[in-house]
Design a protein around this motif. Structure first.
Motif, PDB file in Angstrom:
ATOM      1  N   GLU A 315      64.439  40.147  41.350  1.00 52.03           N
ATOM      2  CA  GLU A 315      63.592  39.373  40.238  1.00 52.03           C
ATOM      3  C   GLU A 315      62.218  38.913  40.883  1.00 52.03           C
ATOM      4  OE1 GLU A 315      65.829  36.028  39.510  1.00 52.03           O
ATOM      5  OE2 GLU A 315      67.236  37.039  38.034  1.00 52.03           O
ATOM      6  N   GLN A 316      62.279  38.970  42.407  1.00 49.33           N
ATOM      7  CA  GLN A 316      60.988  38.643  43.161  1.00 49.33           C
ATOM      8  C   GLN A 316      60.329  39.605  43.115  1.00 49.33           C
ATOM      9  OE1 GLN A 316      62.294  36.995  46.911  1.00 49.33           O
ATOM     10  NE2 GLN A 316      63.124  35.001  46.227  1.00 49.33           N
ATOM     11  N   ASN A 317      60.788  40.807  43.358  1.00 49.55           N
ATOM     12  CA  ASN A 317      60.137  42.164  43.220  1.00 49.55           C
ATOM     13  C   ASN A 317      59.187  42.182  41.838  1.00 49.55           C
ATOM     14  OD1 ASN A 317      60.495  42.882  45.945  1.00 49.55           O
ATOM     15  ND2 ASN A 317      62.440  44.169  45.496  1.00 49.55           N
ATOM     16  N   GLU A 318      60.136  42.077  41.175  1.00 46.86           N
ATOM     17  CA  GLU A 318      59.715  42.182  39.654  1.00 46.86           C
ATOM     18  C   GLU A 318      58.324  41.432  39.361  1.00 46.86           C
ATOM     19  OE1 GLU A 318      60.320  44.464  37.273  1.00 46.86           O
ATOM     20  OE2 GLU A 318      61.359  45.174  38.798  1.00 46.86           O
ATOM     21  N   GLU A 319      58.529  39.924  39.661  1.00 44.61           N
ATOM     22  CA  GLU A 319      57.290  39.108  39.738  1.00 44.61           C
ATOM     23  C   GLU A 319      56.270  39.542  40.594  1.00 44.61           C
ATOM     24  OE1 GLU A 319      57.174  36.756  37.817  1.00 44.61           O
ATOM     25  OE2 GLU A 319      59.242  36.995  37.041  1.00 44.61           O
ATOM     26  N   ILE A 320      56.636  40.190  41.921  1.00 49.48           N
ATOM     27  CA  ILE A 320      55.397  40.550  42.675  1.00 49.48           C
ATOM     28  C   ILE A 320      54.622  41.817  42.070  1.00 49.48           C
ATOM     29  CG2 ILE A 320      54.940  41.656  45.023  1.00 49.48           C
ATOM     30  CD1 ILE A 320      57.143  40.055  46.199  1.00 49.48           C
ATOM     31  N   LYS A 321      55.356  42.650  41.570  1.00 47.34           N
ATOM     32  CA  LYS A 321      54.709  43.853  40.682  1.00 47.34           C
ATOM     33  C   LYS A 321      53.861  43.349  39.647  1.00 47.34           C
ATOM     34  CE  LYS A 321      58.518  46.319  39.999  1.00 47.34           C
ATOM     35  NZ  LYS A 321      59.411  47.257  39.632  1.00 47.34           N
ATOM     36  N   LYS A 322      54.441  42.380  38.703  1.00 47.47           N
ATOM     37  CA  LYS A 322      53.542  41.479  37.731  1.00 47.47           C
ATOM     38  C   LYS A 322      52.118  41.136  38.290  1.00 47.47           C
ATOM     39  CE  LYS A 322      57.026  40.862  34.590  1.00 47.47           C
ATOM     40  NZ  LYS A 322      58.096  39.745  33.654  1.00 47.47           N
ATOM     41  N   ILE A 323      52.508  40.340  39.632  1.00 47.27           N
ATOM     42  CA  ILE A 323      51.197  39.648  40.030  1.00 47.27           C
ATOM     43  C   ILE A 323      50.292  40.949  40.547  1.00 47.27           C
ATOM     44  CG2 ILE A 323      50.346  38.056  41.874  1.00 47.27           C
ATOM     45  CD1 ILE A 323      53.061  36.604  41.421  1.00 47.27           C
ATOM     46  N   SER A 324      50.780  41.723  41.258  1.00 47.56           N
ATOM     47  CA  SER A 324      50.073  42.635  41.707  1.00 47.56           C
ATOM     48  C   SER A 324      49.077  43.505  40.713  1.00 47.56           C
ATOM     49  CB  SER A 324      50.802  43.683  42.710  1.00 47.56           C
ATOM     50  OG  SER A 324      51.588  42.974  43.859  1.00 47.56           O
ATOM     51  N   SER A 325      49.956  43.923  39.622  1.00 44.88           N
ATOM     52  CA  SER A 325      49.302  44.548  38.631  1.00 44.88           C
ATOM     53  C   SER A 325      48.145  43.711  37.918  1.00 44.88           C
ATOM     54  CB  SER A 325      50.470  45.203  37.414  1.00 44.88           C
ATOM     55  OG  SER A 325      51.526  45.340  37.953  1.00 44.88           O
ATOM     56  N   TRP A 326      48.374  42.565  37.754  1.00 45.20           N
ATOM     57  CA  TRP A 326      47.320  41.807  37.045  1.00 45.20           C
ATOM     58  C   TRP A 326      46.134  41.365  38.079  1.00 45.20           C
ATOM     59  CZ3 TRP A 326      46.609  41.422  31.991  1.00 45.20           C
ATOM     60  CH2 TRP A 326      47.835  41.248  31.283  1.00 45.20           C
ATOM     61  N   ALA A 327      46.415  41.481  39.465  1.00 45.07           N
ATOM     62  CA  ALA A 327      45.363  41.271  40.263  1.00 45.07           C
ATOM     63  C   ALA A 327      44.308  42.373  40.382  1.00 45.07           C
ATOM     64  CB  ALA A 327      46.111  40.993  41.731  1.00 45.07           C
ATOM     65  N   ALA A 328      45.114  43.687  40.410  1.00 44.83           N
ATOM     66  CA  ALA A 328      44.438  44.887  40.155  1.00 44.83           C
ATOM     67  C   ALA A 328      43.666  45.160  39.085  1.00 44.83           C
ATOM     68  CB  ALA A 328      45.329  46.088  40.386  1.00 44.83           C
ATOM     69  N   LEU A 330      42.409  42.652  37.234  1.00 50.54           N
ATOM     70  CA  LEU A 330      41.258  41.681  37.343  1.00 50.54           C
ATOM     71  C   LEU A 330      40.079  41.992  38.515  1.00 50.54           C
ATOM     72  CD1 LEU A 330      43.031  38.426  36.943  1.00 50.54           C
ATOM     73  CD2 LEU A 330      41.730  39.375  35.088  1.00 50.54           C
ATOM     74  N   PHE A 331      40.821  42.706  39.276  1.00 52.67           N
ATOM     75  CA  PHE A 331      39.930  43.228  40.682  1.00 52.67           C
ATOM     76  C   PHE A 331      38.700  44.185  40.011  1.00 52.67           C
ATOM     77  CE2 PHE A 331      38.818  46.091  43.943  1.00 52.67           C
ATOM     78  CZ  PHE A 331      38.483  45.299  44.647  1.00 52.67           C
ATOM     79  N   ALA A 332      39.155  45.269  39.038  1.00 51.45           N
ATOM     80  CA  ALA A 332      38.228  46.012  38.488  1.00 51.45           C
ATOM     81  C   ALA A 332      37.014  45.593  37.890  1.00 51.45           C
ATOM     82  CB  ALA A 332      39.105  47.076  37.589  1.00 51.45           C
ATOM     83  N   PRO A 333      36.959  44.705  37.021  1.00 51.41           N
ATOM     84  CA  PRO A 333      35.632  44.227  36.394  1.00 51.41           C
ATOM     85  C   PRO A 333      35.129  43.262  37.645  1.00 51.41           C
ATOM     86  CG  PRO A 333      37.477  43.004  35.524  1.00 51.41           C
ATOM     87  CD  PRO A 333      38.236  44.137  36.331  1.00 51.41           C
ATOM     88  N   PRO A 357      25.345  47.308  28.265  1.00 56.12           N
ATOM     89  CA  PRO A 357      26.591  47.568  27.738  1.00 56.12           C
ATOM     90  C   PRO A 357      27.585  48.629  28.334  1.00 56.12           C
ATOM     91  CG  PRO A 357      24.735  47.545  26.198  1.00 56.12           C
ATOM     92  CD  PRO A 357      24.328  47.166  27.443  1.00 56.12           C
ATOM     93  N   PHE A 358      26.704  49.613  29.095  1.00 55.25           N
ATOM     94  CA  PHE A 358      27.471  50.495  29.822  1.00 55.25           C
ATOM     95  C   PHE A 358      28.461  49.773  30.874  1.00 55.25           C
ATOM     96  CE2 PHE A 358      27.782  53.175  33.734  1.00 55.25           C
ATOM     97  CZ  PHE A 358      28.664  54.072  33.257  1.00 55.25           C
ATOM     98  N   ALA A 359      27.789  48.907  31.603  1.00 58.17           N
ATOM     99  CA  ALA A 359      28.876  47.934  32.594  1.00 58.17           C
ATOM    100  C   ALA A 359      30.085  47.535  32.052  1.00 58.17           C
ATOM    101  CB  ALA A 359      28.181  47.089  33.263  1.00 58.17           C
ATOM    102  N   ILE A 360      29.772  46.679  30.718  1.00 57.15           N
ATOM    103  CA  ILE A 360      30.929  46.183  30.056  1.00 57.15           C
ATOM    104  C   ILE A 360      31.796  47.134  29.566  1.00 57.15           C
ATOM    105  CG2 ILE A 360      31.322  44.747  28.344  1.00 57.15           C
ATOM    106  CD1 ILE A 360      29.859  43.084  29.933  1.00 57.15           C
ATOM    107  N   LEU A 361      31.437  48.243  28.968  1.00 64.43           N
ATOM    108  CA  LEU A 361      32.372  49.285  28.645  1.00 64.43           C
ATOM    109  C   LEU A 361      33.238  49.791  29.790  1.00 64.43           C
ATOM    110  CD1 LEU A 361      30.324  51.052  26.050  1.00 64.43           C
ATOM    111  CD2 LEU A 361      32.215  49.708  25.458  1.00 64.43           C
ATOM    112  N   LEU A 362      32.410  50.121  30.800  1.00 70.05           N
ATOM    113  CA  LEU A 362      33.161  50.353  32.282  1.00 70.05           C
ATOM    114  C   LEU A 362      34.154  49.633  32.691  1.00 70.05           C
ATOM    115  CD1 LEU A 362      33.240  52.522  34.391  1.00 70.05           C
ATOM    116  CD2 LEU A 362      31.721  51.594  35.702  1.00 70.05           C
ATOM    117  N   MET A 363      34.159  48.316  32.494  1.00 65.53           N
ATOM    118  CA  MET A 363      35.037  47.391  32.982  1.00 65.53           C
ATOM    119  C   MET A 363      36.019  47.525  32.131  1.00 65.53           C
ATOM    120  SD  MET A 363      32.645  43.936  33.939  1.00 65.53           S
ATOM    121  CE  MET A 363      31.253  43.970  35.021  1.00 65.53           C
ATOM    122  N   ALA A 364      35.809  47.473  30.898  1.00 64.40           N
ATOM    123  CA  ALA A 364      37.078  47.588  29.822  1.00 64.40           C
ATOM    124  C   ALA A 364      37.879  48.744  29.849  1.00 64.40           C
ATOM    125  CB  ALA A 364      36.220  47.316  28.268  1.00 64.40           C
TER     126      ALA A 364
END
Length: 380
Positions: A315-328, A330-333, A357-364
């Motif tokens: 369960e801890q691993n699952e939570e860590i994966k979720k946190i890591s995924s959202w961190a990645a 959020l890290f892109a934009p 607009p290009f920067a916004i689309l790239l982030m999205a």
């Protein structure tokens, strides 16, 4: 057991001349019975002379016992000792012609139960037991018995058995005591075997408590099982040889002319010994089974704890994966915005109409791509 190479041969001293009859007593009259006296004669617990099943004298020392025994033809000396000294046993050996090997065994103690015959003397080793309620444990004592034609000597090592009760019982049944030292031996055997009954009851109660503790998950029960198992090993060593010993005595009924009443008495003792020995064997098997069950339950409990730890880790691993995924995601934009926020003059997108607009689309696009990648891998 190693034996000393030196050998001593003790022989009974010649009988002393008959004592003079006090004046005023008719020839053939019974001598007066001395009242019991308190003694402090080394290890001698009690020495009494009997004739025809009746107490006739209470000697105060071993020397007095030897002298008075010669004054009572057909009498019997019953001498009780507790942890005697070497000198005391050698004195008895010289008087009653006891074999040196039996005397050595009685001095050293820590013998297995056995029955040996040295000429006209029977040497018996018994292991008595008693149950201590306060400590919930079994205490063992050792008793050595020398049986001759006109004497019986008991050498006790330990608190058990209570031979004073045996003496009182025999004095209350003079017709049985009149049968001689063999009758006293059988009474001692009976007392030792009867003393096993409270031990059996106490052990049975302990086993019942242990079973409750085992299924209750008490972590200290393993030690209690082990200690009780060791006591049962000692108990088995005390009882099992008695079965063959008593059968050996019964086999000699005809050869040694054992009284019919004593034969019945001994058969009853043999039945009780057999029953006790079977109970002790059952206790050992029950404790072995309980120990196996306890080990199985402990293993199951450990497996359950390991499984719970594994599930918690998963369960801890699952939570860590979720946190890591959202961190990645959020890290892109953040990365794109950080680059564009540096405001370099040479960046062509700064003056480009569609740069923002290009920067916004790239982030999205990057965030959306990462989201579907992590979702496909069940990280989200």
């Amino acid at each position: 057991m190693a034996r000393s190479p030196k050998r001593h041969h003790w022989r009974r001293r010649p009988a002393a001349p008959p004592a003079k009859r006090p004046a005023g007593r008719a020839p053939g009259a019974e001598p007066p019975v001395a009242p019991p006296v308190a003694r402090d004669q080394g290890s001698v617990v009690q020495a009494v002379l009997y004739r025809d099943g009746r107490r006739v004298a209470n000697p105060e020392s071993l020397a007095e016992t030897f002298g008075q025994l010669r004054q009572y033809p057909g009498g019997m000396a019953w001498i009780g000792l507790h942890r005697p000294s070497e000198a005391e046993l050698h004195s008895l050996a010289a008087e009653f012609d006891l074999h040196e090997l039996a005397v050595e065994d009685a001095l050293e103690a820590h013998q297995r139960p056995k029955l040996e015959r040295y000429g006209d003397t029977l040497f018996v080793v018994l292991r008595a037991a008693r149950y201590l309620d306060a400590q919930e444990e079994v205490e063992f004592g050792e008793l050595h018995v020398f049986v001759g034609k006109d004497f019986l000597i008991t050498v006790r090592h330990g608190a058990a058995p209570d031979l004073s009760a045996v003496r009182h019982r025999m004095e209350q049944t003079p017709e049985l005591l009149a049968l001689g030292p063999e009758a006293v031996l059988y009474a001692i055997l009976d007392a030792v075997v009867d003393g096993y009954a409270p031990v059996v009851a106490g052990v049975q109660n302990d086993i019942d408590e242990i079973e409750t503790e085992v299924f209750g998950g008490d972590p200290a029960v393993s030690r209690r099982i082990y200690e009780l198992s060791r006591e049962m090993v000692e108990f088995q060593r005390a009882t099992r040889p008695l079965v063959s010993m008593l059968h050996g005595l019964m086999a000699g009924f005809a050869k040694y002319g054992t009284h019919e009443e004593l034969q019945r008495y001994l058969r009853d003792v043999a039945d009780h010994v057999t029953h006790t020995s079977e109970r002790v064997d059952g206790f050992r098997q029950a404790l072995a089974d309980i120990l196996t069950v306890n080990a199985t339950l402990v293993t199951q409990q450990q497996n359950a704890e390991m499984r719970a730890l594994a599930e918690a880790g998963f369960e801890q691993n699952e939570e860590i994966k979720k946190i890591s995924s959202w961190a990645a995601i959020l890290f892109a934009p953040t990365l794109v915005g950080t680059i564009y926020g540096m405001n370099f003059d040479a960046m062509p997108e700064l003056n480009w109409t569609f740069g923002y607009p290009f920067a916004i689309l790239l982030m999205a696009a990057v965030c959306t791509s990462l989201y579907f990648i992590f979702k496909r891998r069940d990280w989200l």
